[in-house]
Design an enzyme around this catalytic site. Structure first.
Site, short mmCIF file in Angstrom:
data_model
loop_
_atom_site.label_atom_id
_atom_site.label_comp_id
_atom_site.label_asym_id
_atom_site.label_seq_id
_atom_site.Cartn_x
_atom_site.Cartn_y
_atom_site.Cartn_z
N ASP A 98 46.61 44.25 34.28
CA ASP A 98 47.23 44.35 35.60
C ASP A 98 47.96 43.04 35.87
OD1 ASP A 98 45.23 42.53 36.09
OD2 ASP A 98 44.15 43.75 37.54
N ASP A 112 48.55 40.12 38.94
CA ASP A 112 48.08 39.61 40.24
C ASP A 112 49.08 38.63 40.83
OD1 ASP A 112 45.68 40.98 39.71
OD2 ASP A 112 44.85 39.26 38.66
N ASP A 166 47.93 43.68 41.97
CA ASP A 166 47.11 43.20 43.09
C ASP A 166 47.90 42.15 43.86
OD1 ASP A 166 45.05 44.79 42.21
OD2 ASP A 166 43.96 43.16 41.21
#
Length: 532
Positions: free
Chosen positions: A367, A369, A457
């Protein structure tokens, strides 16, 4: 058991497969034509060590008169030694059955230079300063080239010196805290760290916190070493290596793999939890429930009409193929462009920083961030993420989101828990990244599909807390250990919000990570040196 999901080109090799591949020392170094490359079904049988093994062999023409080789049987075994001797002779190399004064090169496998010298001493043989101590990889490469290849550092066996009263005195300076060690992405001990990460993951699945911490700390300290461990002597003076850990290291050195890791990889519960938790939104409790219900594949779970899924889990299943594949650095940077465009549309003076593994220099991740802060008003900060979400919804880029409102209290003491989450406003999203934004994604395109789902995120923190949040969200074991160090060594409390000095009973301000390190009396360590 397999999940039926294949690893695609550009996708990270799962840890358990990487461990299996690295746990075959002969297969890793031998020629593809070597019939001994196949993995054995069990631990290697120990054979009596011999100085030399005589073998009947027809004479071969010697092409390289200046080289006289002796292949060491220690840790190699008689069968493999005899095979390599015969193959080398066919290639024109002079190979001696017995060690003699005429030998110019000793070739060994899974031995350090120190171990070879110790073996020579046991045989009452004094090594000449002109004698080359070489890894078997040099011989393999030379036979492949049909002539002796140039000897480089990677071929030469390391002889460690100063094993006097206190073995490895330099190693004793290695700190138990990751925040006092530089750890780059150059990991020289993958075969050990992969094993301990598998054992740590299994401990996490069993909710055994003590074992989890033991194995993770061992993996962390081994990643920081600037050399490869090749004998148990190399582990002396290194912190975080208890008896249990050292037993596993010794077994891997001797047999090329750990029987405990092998058992874990073949364990049905571990395999099921590994599969279930790969779905976005699925944690340990849900995995335990599904396992007890008898599920062993995702297809069976998705087709079961009695199960109810959360919104997050539904998104996890819907975009599973994309989310389980790696996010490349190019894709992460393309997402960064989307984030900055959206944030700056509403807060032009905002600072947007990519954190996590990509800030530490990693080339792939799962992912992306981002930490966002602004010197503007608190009200503008509170409204930013909802505005960004609405913008991406209008553009058709938002596939899923979960907005968590801030519960941050300005003068609350930092948490005593090293793994605690912060209280900043944050948003967990899945964004649609179109392929034209990143060329590297084209090779992974499904037919007719022009985008990829990416996990993102976003964290919004107040400007005065930015340095602490940045340190925390850069992540890895480093962030946990710097909190431990603050508590146990400096009588301070540190988390993503603040640093508090318990002796002075005051908060310590910091506008940068460097200032936080200075408050703690630590040398500053760059983000790419925090891969603990």
């Amino acid at each position: 058991m397999t999940s039926g999901l294949l690893v695609k080109e550009g996708q990270a090799l799962p840890l358990f497969w990487r461990y299996h591949l690295m746990a075959q020392p002969e297969a890793a170094s031998a020629s593809p034509m070597d019939p001994l490359c196949t993995a054995s079904s069990g631990p290697r049988k120990k054979r009596p060590r011999q100085v030399g093994a005589s073998m009947a062999s027809p004479p071969h023409d010697i092409k390289f008169q200046n080289l006289v080789l002796f292949i060491l049987e220690k840790k190699m075994g008689t069968t493999r030694r005899n095979f390599l001797m015969e193959l080398a002779r066919r290639k024109g190399f002079r190979v001696e059955n017995e060690l003699s004064d005429s030998v110019t090169h000793i070739v060994a496998e899974n031995n350090s230079g120190s171990e070879v010298l110790e073996w020579l001493q046991v045989q009452n043989i004094r090594a000449s300063s002109q004698l080359e101590l070489l890894d078997v990889s040099w011989l393999i490469e030379s036979m492949g080239a049909g002539k002796p290849v140039e000897i480089t550092g990677k071929h030469q066996l390391v002889v460690r010196t100063d094993y006097s009263a206190t073995p490895n005195p330099g190693f004793q300076k290695i700190s138990q805290y990751a925040c006092q060690r530089k750890t780059t992405l150059n990991n020289y001990n993958h075969i050990f760290t992969d094993a301990f990460e598998i054992l740590a993951e299994n401990s996490e699945f069993k909710e055994n916190e003590v074992s989890y911490v033991t194995f993770m700390r061992a993996a962390s300290v081994l990643k920081s070493l600037p050399f490869t461990i090749i004998s148990m002597r190399d582990t002396e003076g290194i912190p975080c290596l208890g008896d249990k850990v050292k037993c596993i290291i010794e077994e891997i050195i001797e047999d090329g793999e750990s029987s405990e890791v092998k058992a874990v990889l073949n364990d049905e519960r571990y395999q099921s939890f590994k599969l279930f938790t790969s779905v976005f939104g699925v944690g340990l409790k849900t995995s335990e429930k599904w396992f007890r219900m008898g599920f062993r594949s995702l297809n069976k779970i998705m087709s079961d009409k009695t199960l109810k899924f959360t919104k997050m889990q539904k998104a996890g299943f819907l975009y599973y193929e994309d989310l389980v594949s790696c996010v490349t650095r190019a894709e992460a940077e393309a997402v960064g462009v989307l984030v900055k465009e959206a944030v700056w549309a509403f807060l032009p003076d905002a600072f947007v920083t990519m954190t996590g593994g990509f800030r530490r220099g990693k080339k792939i991740g799962h992912d992306v961030d981002f930490l966002i802060t602004s010197p503007g008003s608190a009200e503008d900060e509170e409204q930013l993420l909802p505005k960004v979400i609405h913008l991406w919804e209008k553009k058709g880029l938002l596939l899923y989101y979960d907005l968590v409102e801030s519960t941050f209290e300005k003068f609350k003491l930092p948490s005593r828990q090293v793994d605690t989450l912060d209280h900043f406003q944050k948003c967990f999203l899945i964004l649609k990244l179109h392929h034209q934004r990143v060329d590297s994604g084209k090779s992974n395109q499904q037919e007719g599909k022009t985008w990829k789902a990416i996990r993102v995120d976003l964290v919004m923190c107040p400007y005065e807390n930015h340095a602490f949040a940045l340190l925390g969200w850069t992540g890895s074991r480093f962030e946990r250990d710097i909190r431990r160090y603050a508590t146990h060594e400096r009588k301070m409390m540190l988390d993503n919000h603040a640093l508090y000095d318990k002796t002075k009973r005051m908060f310590l301000k910091a506008e940068s990570e460097e200032e936080i390190f200075a408050h703690l009396g630590l040398d500053y360590i760059e983000p790419w040196e925090r891969n603990a």
